[in-house]
Design an enzyme around this catalytic site. Structure first.
Site, PDB file in Angstrom:
ATOM      1  N   ASP A  85      46.472 -17.824  74.371  1.00 25.29           N
ATOM      2  CA  ASP A  85      45.889 -18.841  75.236  1.00 25.29           C
ATOM      3  C   ASP A  85      46.971 -19.649  75.933  1.00 25.29           C
ATOM      4  O   ASP A  85      46.838 -20.037  77.083  1.00 25.29           O
ATOM      5  CB  ASP A  85      44.982 -19.769  74.428  1.00 25.29           C
ATOM      6  CG  ASP A  85      45.744 -20.486  73.307  1.00 25.29           C
ATOM      7  OD1 ASP A  85      46.680 -19.884  72.749  1.00 25.29           O
ATOM      8  OD2 ASP A  85      45.391 -21.631  72.980  1.00 25.29           O
ATOM      9  N   ARG A 116      52.736 -24.788  72.864  1.00 20.29           N
ATOM     10  CA  ARG A 116      52.418 -25.779  71.846  1.00 20.29           C
ATOM     11  C   ARG A 116      52.223 -25.103  70.488  1.00 20.29           C
ATOM     12  O   ARG A 116      52.463 -23.914  70.321  1.00 20.29           O
ATOM     13  CB  ARG A 116      51.174 -26.570  72.243  1.00 20.29           C
ATOM     14  CG  ARG A 116      49.876 -25.781  72.302  1.00 20.29           C
ATOM     15  CD  ARG A 116      48.762 -26.679  72.811  1.00 20.29           C
ATOM     16  NE  ARG A 116      47.487 -25.980  72.927  1.00 20.29           N
ATOM     17  CZ  ARG A 116      46.644 -26.123  73.940  1.00 20.29           C
ATOM     18  NH1 ARG A 116      46.955 -26.908  74.945  1.00 20.29           N
ATOM     19  NH2 ARG A 116      45.492 -25.475  73.967  1.00 20.29           N
ATOM     20  N   GLU A 154      50.222 -23.469  68.865  1.00 23.48           N
ATOM     21  CA  GLU A 154      48.995 -22.659  68.919  1.00 23.48           C
ATOM     22  C   GLU A 154      49.381 -21.212  69.208  1.00 23.48           C
ATOM     23  O   GLU A 154      49.545 -20.425  68.295  1.00 23.48           O
ATOM     24  CB  GLU A 154      48.054 -23.216  69.995  1.00 23.48           C
ATOM     25  CG  GLU A 154      46.653 -22.675  69.885  1.00 23.48           C
ATOM     26  CD  GLU A 154      45.660 -23.545  70.656  1.00 23.48           C
ATOM     27  OE1 GLU A 154      44.531 -23.095  70.827  1.00 23.48           O
ATOM     28  OE2 GLU A 154      46.032 -24.659  71.075  1.00 23.48           O
ATOM     29  N   ASP A 206      39.478 -16.775  76.314  1.00 25.77           N
ATOM     30  CA  ASP A 206      40.478 -16.710  77.375  1.00 25.77           C
ATOM     31  C   ASP A 206      40.725 -15.260  77.775  1.00 25.77           C
ATOM     32  O   ASP A 206      40.846 -14.915  78.953  1.00 25.77           O
ATOM     33  CB  ASP A 206      41.793 -17.343  76.912  1.00 25.77           C
ATOM     34  CG  ASP A 206      41.620 -18.765  76.403  1.00 25.77           C
ATOM     35  OD1 ASP A 206      40.831 -18.967  75.470  1.00 25.77           O
ATOM     36  OD2 ASP A 206      42.291 -19.664  76.927  1.00 25.77           O
ATOM     37  N   TRP A 259      32.952 -16.157  73.682  1.00 26.28           N
ATOM     38  CA  TRP A 259      34.271 -15.819  73.121  1.00 26.28           C
ATOM     39  C   TRP A 259      34.180 -14.457  72.427  1.00 26.28           C
ATOM     40  O   TRP A 259      34.886 -13.517  72.780  1.00 26.28           O
ATOM     41  CB  TRP A 259      34.721 -16.916  72.159  1.00 26.28           C
ATOM     42  CG  TRP A 259      35.541 -17.988  72.794  1.00 26.28           C
ATOM     43  CD1 TRP A 259      36.849 -18.290  72.507  1.00 26.28           C
ATOM     44  CD2 TRP A 259      35.157 -18.930  73.812  1.00 26.28           C
ATOM     45  NE1 TRP A 259      37.293 -19.341  73.292  1.00 26.28           N
ATOM     46  CE2 TRP A 259      36.274 -19.745  74.105  1.00 26.28           C
ATOM     47  CE3 TRP A 259      33.985 -19.143  74.527  1.00 26.28           C
ATOM     48  CZ2 TRP A 259      36.252 -20.751  75.059  1.00 26.28           C
ATOM     49  CZ3 TRP A 259      33.953 -20.156  75.488  1.00 26.28           C
ATOM     50  CH2 TRP A 259      35.060 -20.937  75.739  1.00 26.28           C
ATOM     51  N   GLU A 310      45.797 -25.241  82.049  1.00 29.01           N
ATOM     52  CA  GLU A 310      44.633 -25.260  81.162  1.00 29.01           C
ATOM     53  C   GLU A 310      43.502 -26.080  81.753  1.00 29.01           C
ATOM     54  O   GLU A 310      42.334 -25.729  81.637  1.00 29.01           O
ATOM     55  CB  GLU A 310      45.033 -25.809  79.798  1.00 29.01           C
ATOM     56  CG  GLU A 310      43.918 -25.839  78.779  1.00 29.01           C
ATOM     57  CD  GLU A 310      44.408 -26.259  77.405  1.00 29.01           C
ATOM     58  OE1 GLU A 310      43.721 -25.944  76.416  1.00 29.01           O
ATOM     59  OE2 GLU A 310      45.480 -26.895  77.317  1.00 29.01           O
ATOM     60  N   HIS A 334      48.356 -21.383  81.154  1.00 29.35           N
ATOM     61  CA  HIS A 334      47.095 -21.045  80.484  1.00 29.35           C
ATOM     62  C   HIS A 334      46.289 -20.207  81.461  1.00 29.35           C
ATOM     63  O   HIS A 334      45.763 -20.723  82.423  1.00 29.35           O
ATOM     64  CB  HIS A 334      46.346 -22.351  80.170  1.00 29.35           C
ATOM     65  CG  HIS A 334      45.621 -22.367  78.881  1.00 29.35           C
ATOM     66  ND1 HIS A 334      46.167 -22.881  77.732  1.00 29.35           N
ATOM     67  CD2 HIS A 334      44.379 -21.973  78.554  1.00 29.35           C
ATOM     68  CE1 HIS A 334      45.287 -22.798  76.740  1.00 29.35           C
ATOM     69  NE2 HIS A 334      44.189 -22.237  77.224  1.00 29.35           N
TER      70      HIS A 334
END
Length: 925
Positions: free
Chosen positions: A503, A507, A509, A516, A568, A779, A800
């Protein structure tokens, strides 16, 4: 005189006649050989290949006498000397078929380590036969756990680990080595290797490869990927040494929420098997076992994906991967036997590499530190060459953008430290590149260098890391900002295709979020050769799917919380279908069909009377939400029901392609029932949303997924246009609605409105972020504003790719290239020129070859240049005032064998064309 004919002469004449007839029908002329031979998802001569049942693909050279293929023959052998006449593995014989892609291997069963050679020849439309192609090959890796004699080895780094950020165990990097002696000269040497963690391996002081972050990211308690390297030229008779650096990586490093289904307190391990064939024919094998030694007291003292590295040059160990090193103070490794519940399989897509180098465009000084601007948000690591003084520590920090006062903006990194350190051993210029981490950045800040030296741009180079794929298409127009949007899409792809589709790359993550992925997948296929990348990740999705059919939010599943989200988890149906449409590979549908069915089953479990009650992130990050929530205003039940119907429909379509008629009927029935329930529940008799908040996305889902009866479609379209007008012709869509917006409006004939949305300069729009300085997709539509600063939300990635999904429409409708038949066997060329554009040029590498569409408008004249590859055909739709003549290659158009007029309306010519290059000119109103 004897006039009686000689029997031998008669026989000779007869043979000549027969031979002449044969060559006239079957072999009029020898054609140029087939090119671009690949196997399975596009591999060319791979080593350590994964597939014992590959498919074969090739392209016909673009020549005047190559319009199509009428037949082919493939020969496969265990030795190149057996080709083409004596193939011992498979001879397809002459097959009368135009299929030149995804031809299934049907020969002898293949085995681990086996090297296989193959050739192909083809017959064109006139029955002329080509030469045999060049001999291509592939070599299989270790396919089964039983092929491994090696053991997992490593040090117990848990006992001396530290507590890092968020109180997570941090394992120290390991250095592992093994000396061995060979009495004979080596003929060939193959290294099979993998790790629970990430590794770098050297032999006799030479790095084995330039791969990064190997072996990659999978669900480690199910499958671990292995790699194969040919190291023949690194091995010598006599003494040899193999050395492995090992760090936590994704396996036992910290990941988002600090929870994984595998135990990150377990120390990283390596598995290594070096197989040697000597020149005298004997074989030897060197494995990872109890005889190896290791240390954590090397220069790399810390390495984490989120947090960076610490490299202490005072602990450097010159020559530690050679025989000229004393390891007497190293300790014995711990050994762990293979767990047969975890599959060891060859990596099925290309490894991460440093693909591009960026040099700084500007350097500035701020509070004693030097900031290097690479002018492009990127993902990777810096290569630094910096003067230092003994004992000083160089600090290397990263940022995607700067704050208005010129300082680093790192709030959006959240808890990711994203900082590298280098401790100098002596005075002088140091050269350092981080090895077991990666960063998302445009700006690099250095401090701790020798301040007596004047900084120069060559102190820093940005090494752009992503999975090793090439560009697959091009898109360029007359509009600078639209070209920048295309660049932003491509750089978002590069930044987030680092072994898995992430994604965001910066960061704490960097995970494989399924939502995504499903919205961006089609766009990625236009821009890059990523079929093998998606095929590999879809295997992980199948492995992550739960027994009840649920597909987790992220794959690999780093949470293990057994929760799925509508929109998703639908990646499990959308990506298989979309990529099938782009490739034409039926095998891809076969691989994923059971997953598709299981996901529809999960939708059923989470629905009552066909209305979904599934958890959902909904229309994530919709701008201006009345609810104030990240999930936006569109009902999660409406979204879930819409995707339930969509997944059922796609599963029915897949069943149709696969010839599964009963299942096709079953899923068609589910789709119709859910669509009816959707209509009854969420739309009134006037085609207006009822019982929940009316949004652009609610109409987009209904129209894009064909969920309304014909009687309501026109009204629903009118209501969508009303919602757009209320927003001053701006989008109000999040992650799920945005990819549908251009498609639905296009099908409504609202091309002008799509252009308006794309070319909007104000928030929320694509150009808005470009006006604020974006060099990647953001994002949020307002991640940063020159007037208001940075979005205060903690989720504020500046790289993103989700909103880059608009790229699919740009390629297909501005550029004008789309598949009419799966895999571009039949191509649609239908550009939609509108102001402010005056030209666009697009190309795409299809499975059959390159297709291109280039147009420009001069006054009231429209010019279109098209190239169609061999073994395909195309429908071309040219905007025109059809009261005026159409020119083909500068001459008045007349129907011919290669170009035929199929339809003529008031505003377009529709033509059907064969392979070749054509230049059309028409008048437009």
């Amino acid at each position: 005189m004897n006039n009686k004919p000689n029997p031998n002469t008669f026989l000779s004449i007869l043979l000549c006649i027969v031979f002449f007839s044969f060559t006239s029908c079957e072999q009029k002329e020898t054609l140029v050989k087939a090119i671009d031979l690949t196997i399975s998802e596009g591999f060319k001569n791979p080593l350590g290949f994964y597939d014992t049942s590959p498919t074969f693909s090739w392209k016909l050279p673009a020549l005047e006498n190559n319009k199509s293929q009428s037949a082919y023959q493939i020969v496969v052998a265990s030795n190149p000397d057996l080709l083409p006449n004596n193939p011992d593995l498979w001879d397809s014989k002459k097959q009368k078929s135009d299929q030149s892609v995804w031809v299934k291997y049907q020969g002898e069963k293949l085995q681990s380590r086996q090297k296989v050679y193959w050739q192909v020849k083809y017959w064109n439309q006139d029955l002329e036969v080509s030469e045999w192609s060049e001999i291509n090959h592939f070599e299989l890796g270790l396919l089964n756990n039983s092929d491994w004699k090696a053991k997992w080895i490593g040090l117990n780094t848990a006992k001396d680990s530290i507590r890092g950020r968020e109180n997570v165990l941090i394992h120290k990097p390991q250095y592992l080595r093994k000396e061995f002696e060979l009495s004979n000269d080596v003929n060939s040497a193959k290294l099979y290797i993998t790790a629970k963690g990430v590794f770098d391996v050297s032999i006799n002081g030479e790095n084995v490869s330039d791969d990064a972050m190997s072996p990659g990211f999978t669900t480690y308690d199910i499958r671990i990927e292995t790699l194969t390297y040919d190291v023949t030229n690194l091995i010598a008779s006599g003494q040899n040494t193999i050395g492995v650096e090992l760090a936590s990586g994704w396996y036992s490093g910290r990941l988002l929420w600090n929870t994984t289904p595998w135990d990150n307190s377990v120390s990283p391990k390596v598995l290594c098997q070096l197989e040697l064939t000597m020149k005298d024919g004997t074989k030897e094998i060197i494995i990872s076992d109890e005889t190896w030694k290791g240390t954590t007291n090397g220069p790399l003292q810390f390495a984490e994906i989120y947090d960076g590295e610490i490299y202490n040059a005072n602990l450097a160990m010159p020559s530690w991967t050679t025989t000229n090193f004393d390891d007497k103070n190293w300790t014995d490794v711990e050994v762990e036997r293979l767990d047969n519940n975890v599959k060891l399989e060859p990596k099925r897509h290309t490894a991460v590499k440093a693909k591009i180098e960026l040099t700084p465009k500007e350097i500035t000084e701020k509070d004693g530190a030097i900031i290097f601007d690479l002018n492009q948000n990127m993902v990777g690591v810096p290569k630094v060459s910096v003067p230092m003084k003994k004992g000083d520590t160089l600090q290397i920090r990263f940022a995607e953008m700067l704050s208005p006062d010129g300082t680093f903006y790192t709030k959006n990194y959240r808890s990711a430290g994203s900082t590298d350190y280098y401790i100098a051993k002596e005075d002088g210029t140091i050269n350092y590149t981080p090895k077991f981490t990666f960063h998302g950045f445009r700006f690099v800040e250095l401090s701790g260098f020798d301040t007596s030296k004047e900084p120069t741009k060559d102190w820093v180079t940005g090494l752009v890391l992503y999975s090793d794929f090439d560009d697959n298409g091009s898109f360029k127009t007359s509009h600078t900002k639209l070209n920048q949007l295309q660049s932003n899409i491509v750089w978002g792809l590069r930044g987030n295709f680092l072994d898995i589709p992430t994604d965001c790359p910066q960061r704490n993550e960097r995970l494989g979020w399924t939502g995504d992925a499903q919205v961006f997948g089609p766009t990625s296929m236009f821009n890059a050769d990523v079929y093998k990348f998606w095929a590999s990740w879809l295997q992980s999705v199948r492995e992550a799917q739960l027994e009840d059919g649920a597909i987790p939010w992220t794959v690999p599943d780093t949470r293990g919380n057994k929760i799925a989200s509508s929109g998703w988890g639908d990646v499990g149906t959308i990506i298989p279908w979309k990529i099938y449409r782009r490739t034409g590979d039926v095998g891809f549908l076969e691989d994923n069909f059971e997953m598709m069915k299981a996901w529809v089953g999960y939708h059923q479990k989470k629905s009552k009377n066909n209305i979904s009650n599934m958890m959902s992130f909904a229309d994530w990050l919709q701008p201006y939400p009345e609810s104030g929530k990240n999930t936006g205003d569109t009902s999660r039940n409406l979204i879930g029901t819409a995707f339930f119907a969509r997944s059922a429909k796609l599963t029915a379509l897949a069943a149709e392609v696969l010839g599964k008629t009963e299942e096709q009927a079953k899923y068609e029935g589910i789709y119709k029932d859910v669509a009816s329930a959707f209509d009854t529940k969420f739309f009134d008799e006037t085609g207006k949303v009822k019982g929940t908040t009316e949004t652009q996305t609610s109409y987009l889902l209904a129209l894009a997924f064909d969920l309304l009866p014909d009687s309501k479609v026109k009204n629903a379209q009118a209501n969508l246009l009303r919602k757009l007008k209320e927003a001053d012709d701006h989008l109000r869509t999040g992650f799920l609605g945005t990819p549908l917006l251009s498609k639905v409006l296009d099908e409504m004939g609202q091309i002008d409105r799509v252009y308006k949305l794309i070319f909007n300069e104000t928030y929320p729009s694509w150009f808005y972020s470009i006006n604020q300085g974006a060099t990647t997709i953001w994002e949020r539509w307002n991640s940063y504003s020159k007037t208001e600063g940075y979005n205060p939300m903690s989720m504020n990635s500046l790289n993103h790719y989700a909103y880059g999904a608009i790229g699919e429409w740009m390629y297909e409708r501005i550029g004008g290239i789309a598949p009419l038949e799966a895999g571009y066997k039949t191509i649609k060329i239908a550009p939609k020129p509108r102001k402010p554009l005056t030209s666009a040029s697009t190309s795409l590498e299809t499975p059959y070859g390159k297709v291109s569409s280039s147009w420009k408008v001069q006054g009231n004249e429209f010019q279109l240049s098209v190239t169609i590859p061999p073994n395909t055909s195309a429908k071309v739709i040219i905007p025109a005032n059809t009261n005026k003549e159409l020119l083909l290659n500068g001459n008045q158009f007349i129907d011919e064998q290669n170009v035929k007029l199929e339809n003529k309306s008031d505003v377009v010519f529709e033509l059907f064309i064969q392979p070749g290059t054509y230049n059309f000119t028409s008048k437009i109103k």
